[in-house]
Design a protein around this motif. Structure first.
Motif, PDB file in Angstrom:
ATOM      1  N   VAL A  48       8.833 -10.512  -5.295  1.00 36.21           N
ATOM      2  CA  VAL A  48       8.686 -11.832  -4.792  1.00 36.21           C
ATOM      3  C   VAL A  48       9.019 -12.832  -5.762  1.00 36.21           C
ATOM      4  O   VAL A  48       9.640 -13.800  -5.405  1.00 36.21           O
ATOM      5  N   GLY A  49       8.824 -12.752  -7.032  1.00 32.91           N
ATOM      6  CA  GLY A  49       9.259 -13.702  -8.136  1.00 32.91           C
ATOM      7  C   GLY A  49      10.830 -13.887  -8.013  1.00 32.91           C
ATOM      8  O   GLY A  49      11.347 -15.055  -8.108  1.00 32.91           O
ATOM      9  N   ALA A  50      11.556 -12.765  -7.793  1.00 35.73           N
ATOM     10  CA  ALA A  50      12.877 -12.772  -7.921  1.00 35.73           C
ATOM     11  C   ALA A  50      13.439 -13.359  -6.562  1.00 35.73           C
ATOM     12  O   ALA A  50      14.411 -14.324  -6.703  1.00 35.73           O
ATOM     13  N   MET A  51      12.689 -13.109  -5.528  1.00 29.96           N
ATOM     14  CA  MET A  51      13.180 -13.745  -3.977  1.00 29.96           C
ATOM     15  C   MET A  51      13.106 -15.224  -4.190  1.00 29.96           C
ATOM     16  O   MET A  51      13.532 -15.885  -3.671  1.00 29.96           O
ATOM     17  N   THR A  52      11.741 -15.732  -4.696  1.00 31.94           N
ATOM     18  CA  THR A  52      11.582 -16.962  -4.824  1.00 31.94           C
ATOM     19  C   THR A  52      12.619 -17.832  -5.688  1.00 31.94           C
ATOM     20  O   THR A  52      12.974 -18.921  -5.202  1.00 31.94           O
ATOM     21  N   SER A  53      12.765 -17.136  -6.671  1.00 25.58           N
ATOM     22  CA  SER A  53      13.953 -17.759  -7.734  1.00 25.58           C
ATOM     23  C   SER A  53      15.183 -17.955  -7.103  1.00 25.58           C
ATOM     24  O   SER A  53      15.824 -19.010  -7.229  1.00 25.58           O
ATOM     25  N   TRP A  54      15.379 -16.821  -6.181  1.00 22.81           N
ATOM     26  CA  TRP A  54      16.897 -17.047  -5.679  1.00 22.81           C
ATOM     27  C   TRP A  54      16.839 -18.011  -4.502  1.00 22.81           C
ATOM     28  O   TRP A  54      17.651 -18.754  -4.462  1.00 22.81           O
ATOM     29  N   TYR A  62      22.587 -12.834  -6.721  1.00 24.19           N
ATOM     30  CA  TYR A  62      21.888 -13.865  -7.574  1.00 24.19           C
ATOM     31  C   TYR A  62      22.917 -14.808  -8.132  1.00 24.19           C
ATOM     32  O   TYR A  62      23.844 -14.291  -9.188  1.00 24.19           O
ATOM     33  N   PRO A  63      22.862 -15.839  -8.328  1.00 28.09           N
ATOM     34  CA  PRO A  63      24.051 -16.758  -8.911  1.00 28.09           C
ATOM     35  C   PRO A  63      23.922 -16.601 -10.405  1.00 28.09           C
ATOM     36  O   PRO A  63      22.923 -16.430 -10.871  1.00 28.09           O
ATOM     37  N   LEU A  64      25.088 -16.687 -10.874  1.00 26.20           N
ATOM     38  CA  LEU A  64      25.285 -16.740 -12.338  1.00 26.20           C
ATOM     39  C   LEU A  64      25.091 -18.176 -12.728  1.00 26.20           C
ATOM     40  O   LEU A  64      25.678 -19.227 -12.809  1.00 26.20           O
ATOM     41  N   TRP A  90      15.447  -9.416 -14.199  1.00 23.63           N
ATOM     42  CA  TRP A  90      16.077  -8.460 -13.413  1.00 23.63           C
ATOM     43  C   TRP A  90      17.447  -8.834 -12.513  1.00 23.63           C
ATOM     44  O   TRP A  90      18.250  -8.408 -12.535  1.00 23.63           O
ATOM     45  N   ALA A  91      16.907  -9.972 -11.827  1.00 24.46           N
ATOM     46  CA  ALA A  91      17.872 -10.534 -10.835  1.00 24.46           C
ATOM     47  C   ALA A  91      19.129 -10.893 -11.696  1.00 24.46           C
ATOM     48  O   ALA A  91      20.115 -10.762 -11.252  1.00 24.46           O
ATOM     49  N   ALA A  92      18.819 -11.836 -12.702  1.00 27.78           N
ATOM     50  CA  ALA A  92      19.893 -12.480 -13.645  1.00 27.78           C
ATOM     51  C   ALA A  92      20.622 -11.494 -14.165  1.00 27.78           C
ATOM     52  O   ALA A  92      21.933 -11.469 -14.359  1.00 27.78           O
ATOM     53  N   ASN A  93      20.062 -10.203 -14.575  1.00 27.76           N
ATOM     54  CA  ASN A  93      20.891  -9.230 -15.382  1.00 27.76           C
ATOM     55  C   ASN A  93      21.636  -8.177 -14.557  1.00 27.76           C
ATOM     56  O   ASN A  93      22.966  -8.059 -14.649  1.00 27.76           O
ATOM     57  N   TYR A  94      21.093  -8.036 -13.240  1.00 25.60           N
ATOM     58  CA  TYR A  94      21.900  -7.186 -12.408  1.00 25.60           C
ATOM     59  C   TYR A  94      22.458  -8.026 -11.122  1.00 25.60           C
ATOM     60  O   TYR A  94      23.437  -7.395 -10.447  1.00 25.60           O
ATOM     61  N   GLY A  95      22.506  -9.019 -10.941  1.00 28.55           N
ATOM     62  CA  GLY A  95      23.261  -9.978 -10.107  1.00 28.55           C
ATOM     63  C   GLY A  95      22.882  -9.954  -8.746  1.00 28.55           C
ATOM     64  O   GLY A  95      23.613 -10.104  -7.856  1.00 28.55           O
ATOM     65  N   THR A  96      21.743  -9.303  -8.324  1.00 27.63           N
ATOM     66  CA  THR A  96      21.594  -9.005  -6.863  1.00 27.63           C
ATOM     67  C   THR A  96      19.730  -9.186  -6.471  1.00 27.63           C
ATOM     68  O   THR A  96      19.043  -8.743  -7.477  1.00 27.63           O
ATOM     69  N   VAL A  97      19.471  -9.550  -5.410  1.00 25.70           N
ATOM     70  CA  VAL A  97      17.991  -9.352  -4.966  1.00 25.70           C
ATOM     71  C   VAL A  97      17.702  -8.735  -3.695  1.00 25.70           C
ATOM     72  O   VAL A  97      18.660  -9.139  -2.955  1.00 25.70           O
ATOM     73  N   GLN A  98      16.781  -8.062  -3.562  1.00 28.39           N
ATOM     74  CA  GLN A  98      16.506  -7.759  -1.989  1.00 28.39           C
ATOM     75  C   GLN A  98      15.112  -7.164  -2.128  1.00 28.39           C
ATOM     76  O   GLN A  98      14.426  -7.233  -3.006  1.00 28.39           O
ATOM     77  N   HIS A  99      14.594  -7.076  -0.843  1.00 30.30           N
ATOM     78  CA  HIS A  99      13.132  -6.938  -0.650  1.00 30.30           C
ATOM     79  C   HIS A  99      12.531  -5.512  -1.023  1.00 30.30           C
ATOM     80  O   HIS A  99      11.451  -5.423  -1.245  1.00 30.30           O
TER      81      HIS A  99
END
Length: 309
Positions: free
Chosen positions: A45-51, A130-132, A216-225
């Motif tokens: 949820v943190g990663a998806m909110t950030s995205w 996830y944007p660079l 995690w999102a910034a390092n791997y560049g993707t997010v999903q549920h």
């Protein structure tokens, strides 16, 4: 040698993220003896909110610096995750505090599935890039390389871990947390409010998970549920590895597990003659879990939390 050094760097970065999530597991377990299996979904949820926040900011203010977008999204993610974890504790776990241990455990698993399903409905099931936001230049280190994002992850994790140790060992809230972990009934007689302390613990754990999710999102560049399930499971393994209920153990366990996984995945193909490749790296976390539970169930640093009277 360059490959080994590169895998060490990758392992430290991965282990730093595991350590942040493992701290959430170990803090909650240390106080109320509950394994919050929904903790990985809080990371998600943190990663998806950030995205969501970053995507919105890119649309309304395309000239905003990337680091500022990340900082704003971090604050938003921490607020959302803290509110979520606070609500989970109050609605799902608090009514079962005196129930048999199996009831809150099943509830935690159910909450994990529920959060995944809600996230799939809100953000749709397809993975999202996830944007660079930070510079993409790499920094050479003895033949290996490290990115600015990875360097920020290592530095941020070190600062956060030191701050958490200070909070638990030197502040009034930290003393209340340790007293509640030792014996909540006696602590309440001494003026400590166990419900407030437990809620604060869930909020702090959620903030750590939100930070780890953005890392995690910034390092791997993707997010999903579904992105929080496996990191959450591995972070739980790290907490058990280090000694669940022990903050230092969670940190050590997270870093060691990251190193084991990174080094193992780098040499797995060579060791197995090409039968297994780096995509089998996930097996190392569970091999570690089996070995720890078999040889040293209390973990590397044992458990500092006393049994309830």
């Amino acid at each position: 040698m360059e490959i080994f050094l590169q895998q060490i760097i990758n392992g430290l970065v991965l282990g730093s993220m595991y350590a942040l999530v493992a701290l959430g597991y170990t803090m909650v377990y240390g106080i109320i003896s509950l394994i919050n299996f929904a903790h990985g979904e809080v990371l998600m949820v943190g990663a998806m909110t950030s995205w969501t926040v970053v995507t919105f900011l890119q649309e309304v203010s395309p000239g905003m610096p990337g680091w500022l977008m990340m900082l704003i999204s971090l604050v938003a993610a921490i607020v959302v995750c803290a509110a979520l974890n606070y609500s989970i504790e109050k609605i799902a776990y608090r009514p079962l505090r005196n129930a048999p241990r199996l009831a809150p455990l099943i509830t935690a698993i159910g909450m994990s599935i529920l959060l995944q399903t809600l996230a799939m409905i809100i953000w749709k099931p397809n993975p999202k890039p996830y944007p660079l936001l930070l510079p993409t230049e790499v920094i050479p280190i003895g033949g290996a390389v490290i990115t600015v994002t990875q360097l920020l992850i290592l530095a941020s994790t070190a600062v956060i871990l030191l701050g958490l140790l200070w909070l638990v060992n030197k502040t009034k809230l930290g003393r209340a947390m340790r007293a509640t972990a030792e014996n909540p009934r006696v602590a309440s007689l001494m003026g400590v409010r166990p419900d407030m302390v437990i809620s604060a613990t869930f909020v702090i754990g959620a903030a750590l998970a939100a930070v780890a999710g953005i890392m995690w999102a910034a390092n791997y560049g993707t997010v999903q549920h579904t992105m929080g399930f496996l990191p959450g499971l591995k972070a739980f393994t790290a907490a058990v590895f280090g000694g669940i209920g022990n903050l230092t153990g969670a940190m050590v366990g997270g870093v060691l597990l990251g190193l084991i996984e990174a080094i193992g995945s780098g040499y797995l193909g060579v060791l197995t003659g090409g039968v297994l490749g780096s995509h089998y790296a996930d097996i190392f976390a569970f091999i570690v879990l089996i070995l720890v539970l078999t040889l040293r169930p209390s973990g590397l640093l044992g458990e500092r939390v006393a049994d309830r009277a």
